[in-house]
Enzyme design. Structure first.
Site, PDB file in Angstrom:
ATOM      1  N   CYS A 184      12.113 -79.690 -35.892  1.00 54.76           N
ATOM      2  CA  CYS A 184      11.886 -81.062 -35.470  1.00 54.76           C
ATOM      3  C   CYS A 184      12.932 -81.457 -34.434  1.00 54.76           C
ATOM      4  O   CYS A 184      14.047 -80.938 -34.439  1.00 54.76           O
ATOM      5  CB  CYS A 184      12.031 -82.002 -36.653  1.00 54.76           C
ATOM      6  SG  CYS A 184      11.032 -81.512 -38.048  1.00 54.76           S
ATOM      7  N   ARG A 204      10.800 -77.398 -29.475  1.00 53.61           N
ATOM      8  CA  ARG A 204      11.447 -77.092 -30.753  1.00 53.61           C
ATOM      9  C   ARG A 204      10.472 -77.190 -31.927  1.00 53.61           C
ATOM     10  O   ARG A 204      10.658 -76.530 -32.948  1.00 53.61           O
ATOM     11  CB  ARG A 204      12.598 -78.077 -30.993  1.00 53.61           C
ATOM     12  CG  ARG A 204      13.738 -77.932 -30.008  1.00 53.61           C
ATOM     13  CD  ARG A 204      14.638 -79.144 -30.095  1.00 53.61           C
ATOM     14  NE  ARG A 204      15.105 -79.378 -31.437  1.00 53.61           N
ATOM     15  CZ  ARG A 204      16.237 -78.911 -31.942  1.00 53.61           C
ATOM     16  NH1 ARG A 204      17.020 -78.175 -31.191  1.00 53.61           N
ATOM     17  NH2 ARG A 204      16.595 -79.192 -33.167  1.00 53.61           N
ATOM     18  N   TRP A 251       7.864 -80.530 -36.985  1.00 56.49           N
ATOM     19  CA  TRP A 251       7.403 -79.174 -37.299  1.00 56.49           C
ATOM     20  C   TRP A 251       7.363 -79.136 -38.817  1.00 56.49           C
ATOM     21  O   TRP A 251       8.410 -79.139 -39.459  1.00 56.49           O
ATOM     22  CB  TRP A 251       8.390 -78.154 -36.731  1.00 56.49           C
ATOM     23  CG  TRP A 251       7.990 -76.731 -36.909  1.00 56.49           C
ATOM     24  CD1 TRP A 251       7.114 -76.021 -36.136  1.00 56.49           C
ATOM     25  CD2 TRP A 251       8.476 -75.818 -37.904  1.00 56.49           C
ATOM     26  NE1 TRP A 251       7.029 -74.728 -36.610  1.00 56.49           N
ATOM     27  CE2 TRP A 251       7.852 -74.580 -37.682  1.00 56.49           C
ATOM     28  CE3 TRP A 251       9.376 -75.920 -38.963  1.00 56.49           C
ATOM     29  CZ2 TRP A 251       8.083 -73.456 -38.468  1.00 56.49           C
ATOM     30  CZ3 TRP A 251       9.626 -74.806 -39.750  1.00 56.49           C
ATOM     31  CH2 TRP A 251       8.976 -73.588 -39.498  1.00 56.49           C
ATOM     32  N   ASN A 279      15.636 -84.242 -39.256  1.00 56.92           N
ATOM     33  CA  ASN A 279      15.441 -82.812 -39.022  1.00 56.92           C
ATOM     34  C   ASN A 279      16.202 -82.071 -40.106  1.00 56.92           C
ATOM     35  O   ASN A 279      17.381 -82.352 -40.335  1.00 56.92           O
ATOM     36  CB  ASN A 279      15.989 -82.438 -37.633  1.00 56.92           C
ATOM     37  CG  ASN A 279      15.948 -80.941 -37.381  1.00 56.92           C
ATOM     38  OD1 ASN A 279      15.077 -80.250 -37.898  1.00 56.92           O
ATOM     39  ND2 ASN A 279      16.886 -80.449 -36.589  1.00 56.92           N
ATOM     40  N   GLY A 280      15.525 -81.135 -40.788  1.00 57.22           N
ATOM     41  CA  GLY A 280      16.192 -80.377 -41.846  1.00 57.22           C
ATOM     42  C   GLY A 280      15.350 -80.401 -43.105  1.00 57.22           C
ATOM     43  O   GLY A 280      14.163 -80.696 -43.062  1.00 57.22           O
ATOM     44  N   GLU A 318       9.932 -55.407 -30.514  1.00 53.08           N
ATOM     45  CA  GLU A 318       9.963 -56.647 -29.748  1.00 53.08           C
ATOM     46  C   GLU A 318       8.612 -56.908 -29.078  1.00 53.08           C
ATOM     47  O   GLU A 318       8.104 -58.029 -29.083  1.00 53.08           O
ATOM     48  CB  GLU A 318      11.100 -56.574 -28.704  1.00 53.08           C
ATOM     49  CG  GLU A 318      11.201 -57.744 -27.756  1.00 53.08           C
ATOM     50  CD  GLU A 318      11.388 -59.101 -28.437  1.00 53.08           C
ATOM     51  OE1 GLU A 318      11.669 -59.156 -29.635  1.00 53.08           O
ATOM     52  OE2 GLU A 318      11.203 -60.118 -27.731  1.00 53.08           O
ATOM     53  N   LYS A 344       6.130 -60.136 -29.720  1.00 55.77           N
ATOM     54  CA  LYS A 344       5.592 -61.013 -28.659  1.00 55.77           C
ATOM     55  C   LYS A 344       4.078 -61.141 -28.802  1.00 55.77           C
ATOM     56  O   LYS A 344       3.521 -62.221 -28.656  1.00 55.77           O
ATOM     57  CB  LYS A 344       5.902 -60.454 -27.252  1.00 55.77           C
ATOM     58  CG  LYS A 344       7.328 -60.465 -26.782  1.00 55.77           C
ATOM     59  CD  LYS A 344       7.954 -61.821 -26.649  1.00 55.77           C
ATOM     60  CE  LYS A 344       8.576 -62.273 -27.922  1.00 55.77           C
ATOM     61  NZ  LYS A 344       9.982 -62.400 -28.025  1.00 55.77           N
ATOM     62  N   GLU A 383       3.171 -63.337 -31.901  1.00 55.19           N
ATOM     63  CA  GLU A 383       3.429 -64.776 -31.827  1.00 55.19           C
ATOM     64  C   GLU A 383       2.663 -65.468 -30.705  1.00 55.19           C
ATOM     65  O   GLU A 383       2.273 -66.618 -30.844  1.00 55.19           O
ATOM     66  CB  GLU A 383       4.925 -65.087 -31.764  1.00 55.19           C
ATOM     67  CG  GLU A 383       5.632 -64.563 -30.546  1.00 55.19           C
ATOM     68  CD  GLU A 383       7.127 -64.869 -30.580  1.00 55.19           C
ATOM     69  OE1 GLU A 383       7.871 -64.144 -29.921  1.00 55.19           O
ATOM     70  OE2 GLU A 383       7.536 -65.823 -31.244  1.00 55.19           O
ATOM     71  N   HIS A 401       3.884 -39.825 -40.527  1.00 56.16           N
ATOM     72  CA  HIS A 401       4.264 -40.028 -41.933  1.00 56.16           C
ATOM     73  C   HIS A 401       3.474 -41.172 -42.567  1.00 56.16           C
ATOM     74  O   HIS A 401       3.912 -41.727 -43.572  1.00 56.16           O
ATOM     75  CB  HIS A 401       5.768 -40.292 -42.045  1.00 56.16           C
ATOM     76  CG  HIS A 401       6.606 -39.139 -41.580  1.00 56.16           C
ATOM     77  ND1 HIS A 401       6.582 -37.920 -42.209  1.00 56.16           N
ATOM     78  CD2 HIS A 401       7.452 -39.005 -40.530  1.00 56.16           C
ATOM     79  CE1 HIS A 401       7.403 -37.083 -41.575  1.00 56.16           C
ATOM     80  NE2 HIS A 401       7.937 -37.727 -40.536  1.00 56.16           N
ATOM     81  N   LYS A 449      11.034 -73.284 -31.760  1.00 59.57           N
ATOM     82  CA  LYS A 449      12.012 -72.547 -30.964  1.00 59.57           C
ATOM     83  C   LYS A 449      13.310 -72.320 -31.739  1.00 59.57           C
ATOM     84  O   LYS A 449      13.818 -71.220 -31.787  1.00 59.57           O
ATOM     85  CB  LYS A 449      12.292 -73.329 -29.674  1.00 59.57           C
ATOM     86  CG  LYS A 449      13.237 -72.641 -28.727  1.00 59.57           C
ATOM     87  CD  LYS A 449      12.551 -71.499 -28.024  1.00 59.57           C
ATOM     88  CE  LYS A 449      13.480 -70.712 -27.126  1.00 59.57           C
ATOM     89  NZ  LYS A 449      12.947 -69.354 -26.896  1.00 59.57           N
TER      90      LYS A 449
END
Ligand code: F6R
Length: 588
Positions: free
Chosen positions: A2, A27, A74, A100-101, A465, A469, A472, A488, A583
């Site tokens: 948030c 964010r 968020w 926020n939190g 990586e 990408k 997401e 394997h 973010k």
């Protein structure tokens, strides 16, 4: 996560809050709300959607007043609904709060407040702050005391800003960032400097357990025990222009293209700082490297190159796992924390635990004013400017560039990146020029359910990586696999036309990886090669330029970023704002 913003000053507040929220929307972004105070009355409007959408549907721009707070949410506790959007008020509209939190003890507090007759309108943990504040303000009739008593009751992590009907704004910080921006006769309170950088570069970074009260003219700063404290004013130095999309359709694409410059800028370290960082590293007994997500992939590359060139053995531990792996962390240990934001809760928690065990902390971080930078014994900045796209791109290659420069400094230039970057710049330009070819390869993958990426040695973290990408940005299941491991188990997943990207530059891993490519091809896979050397095994080919062996990661990740970007467009997903993600993940 948030974003929170508060403003009190000479200007009309609503346009300012909206602009700030847009700047910080990266964010977290499932709902938006604003509360303004005008003529002694607080009015709140909020709803689900992006800032521009909610601003239009609720006409946020024309809310009157010069004092107000705003929020982009968020979701953590409670679904994405209008009611769960912030700001929240108590039973009356005398106070409005943005948070926020996570308030960990919210259900006990909520039960107690309900017992006292409070009515809750949302499912959020945040609403308890508004009710507690309302209760304490009506008891003490004093904002300072009400804030202190409220903070004493809360456990968890929080930064919150409250606007009061008398025109004061108050805010408190505990383990979530909160920054004050000082302007002429007024101030901002924000979770990110981007919230006010357009108006001022004078900032006060609040410490944990700081509370502020301001009426626009005066500013009181005290701790949770009520003791007055002072905090220095810092000048923050980022150009806002860097947060615009420029000629690009998305921040993500712009940031992918910026890498030609940011990789070089990441190498521009202050010598004294670099040497002090390297001294700490050279003298450490046990070295641990931590990070989350993309930054953890940087840690995996660091482990290879530290061992290869500086003979430093390190253990990499994902920050979220750090607390379970403490057996050999002690006062002779060194923890290297890697983070773009410097605010990731898992990273900060790992650092806190390592610190308690006596370890030294050094960090590689993009935001030099972040919590991580400030609690580290020494840090190096990634210098890549604000990264707005939620998916890390330029910060990843920037982190790698810093890590290569550290090694170069420790082994008298043996990697050679600090003395000569021309080879890398040329190679990156070549990949960027190949964007159309890569976008056509993305066209062929639009309907696939799974994508696998193979790589050995230094290329394995890049396969992880690349897969991250794709997951997401394009919401396609993707997996990075160490090429030697395919036989394997994962080979069982390969069917006719399963897309497999093989990262295979012509270094010491080439022969083994080309064999893996033939093995998967024999099982029907569609093979996409990323290499400087063409081979018949590849159904599609992304050419990269030959560079010194150890520097390939800096180059080969870029086509994977571009591929993920174009896959997102194909899937009609917004690459800048992937669903469900934020973010800066400032909650655990
Ligand atoms: C992936 C991504 C995340 C972050 C992770 C850590 O594209 O952006 O996986 O890498 O949340 O964030 P920082 O580096 O800010 O600690």
């Amino acid at each position: 996560m948030c974003s929170i913003i508060g403003y009190t000053g000479k200007l009309f507040v609503a346009p300012i809050l909206l602009q700030s929220l847009k700047r910080m929307e990266y964010r977290g972004y499932d709902s938006v709300g604003i509360a303004t105070m005008n003529n002694g009355k607080i009015v709140t409007r909020k709803g689900i959607g992006k800032v521009a959408e909610v601003a239009e549907s609720l006409d946020l721009l024309h809310m009157p007043g010069r004092i107000g707070i705003g929020h982009t949410r968020w979701a953590t506790h409670g679904g994405v609904t209008d009611k769960n959007a912030h700001p929240h008020s108590g039973c009356t509209d005398d106070i409005a709060v943005v948070h926020n939190g996570i308030i960990e003890n919210y259900s006990a507090l909520k039960a107690e407040l309900i017992r006292l007759g409070h009515n809750f309108k949302s499912q959020t943990d945040s609403e308890v702050i508004a009710h507690l504040l309302e209760l304490n303000y009506s008891t003490y009739k004093d904002i300072k005391q009400a804030m202190i008593e409220t903070c004493k009751k809360l456990s968890g992590t929080y930064a919150f800003v409250a606007v009061f009907e008398d025109g004061n704004i108050s805010a408190a910080r505990y383990d979530e960032p909160l920054i004050i921006g000082i302007v002429d006769s007024g101030c901002f309170i924000s979770s990110d400097v981007l919230g006010f950088l357009e108006y001022t570069d004078k900032a006060i970074f609040l410490d944990n357990k700081d509370i502020i009260i301001t009426n626009g003219t005066t500013l009181e700063l005290f701790d949770f025990d009520g003791n007055y404290v002072t905090r220095p004013i810092t000048q923050v130095a980022w150009e806002l222009g860097a947060a615009d999309k420029g000629k690009y359709a998305h921040h993500t694409l712009k940031e992918i293209h910026e890498q030609i410059r940011t990789i070089v800028e990441a190498g521009n370290q202050n010598n004294e700082r670099l040497h002090s960082f390297c001294d700490i590293l050279a003298n450490a007994k046990n070295v641990f490297i931590t990070g989350s997500g993309t930054s953890y992939h940087s840690a995996l590359i660091a482990k290879h190159i530290f061992s290869r060139f500086a003979k430093i053995r390190c253990e990499t531990i994902m920050s979220s796992e750090f607390q379970y792996m403490l057996d050999s962390v002690d006062d002779k240990s060194l923890l290297i924390a890697i983070s773009q934001s410097g605010e990731t809760a898992d990273v900060l928690q790992a650092v806190k635990i390592a610190r308690q065990m006596g370890s030294k902390i050094i960090s590689v971080v993009n935001i030099p004013t972040s919590s991580l930078a400030r609690i580290s014994d020494s840090f190096l900045s990634v210098n890549c400017g604000p990264e707005i796209g939620v998916a890390a791109t330029k910060s990843f290659t920037g982190q790698l560039s810093v890590l290569y420069n550290i090694i170069d400094s420790m082994c008298n230039g043996c990697v050679g990146i600090s003395s000569d970057k021309s080879e890398i710049i040329k190679a990156i330009q070549q990949v960027l020029d190949d964007e159309i070819n890569i976008s056509k390869i993305a066209d062929t993958m639009e309907d696939v359910k799974d994508i696998y990426i193979l790589g050995r040695s230094l290329h394995y973290p890049i396969s992880l990586e690349g897969a991250l990408k794709i997951k997401e940005l394009a919401y396609i299941h993707a997996e990075g696999i160490a090429a030697g491991e395919i036989k394997h188990g994962p080979l069982a997943l390969i069917e006719k036309n399963t897309p497999v990207i093989v990262i295979n530059p012509s270094d010491s891993t080439y022969n083994s990886t080309i064999s893996s490519a033939y093995e998967i091809k024999a099982r029907g896979a569609t093979v996409v090669g990323v290499s400087d050397k063409m081979d018949d095994v590849y159904d599609h080919f992304i050419k990269i330029t030959k560079v010194r062996d150890n520097l390939y990661p800096l180059v080969e990740v870029i086509p994977l970023q571009i591929l993920a970007y174009y896959l997102a467009l194909k899937k009609k997903a917004d690459p800048d704002y992937p669903r469900n993600l934020a973010k800066s993940v400032t909650v655990k």
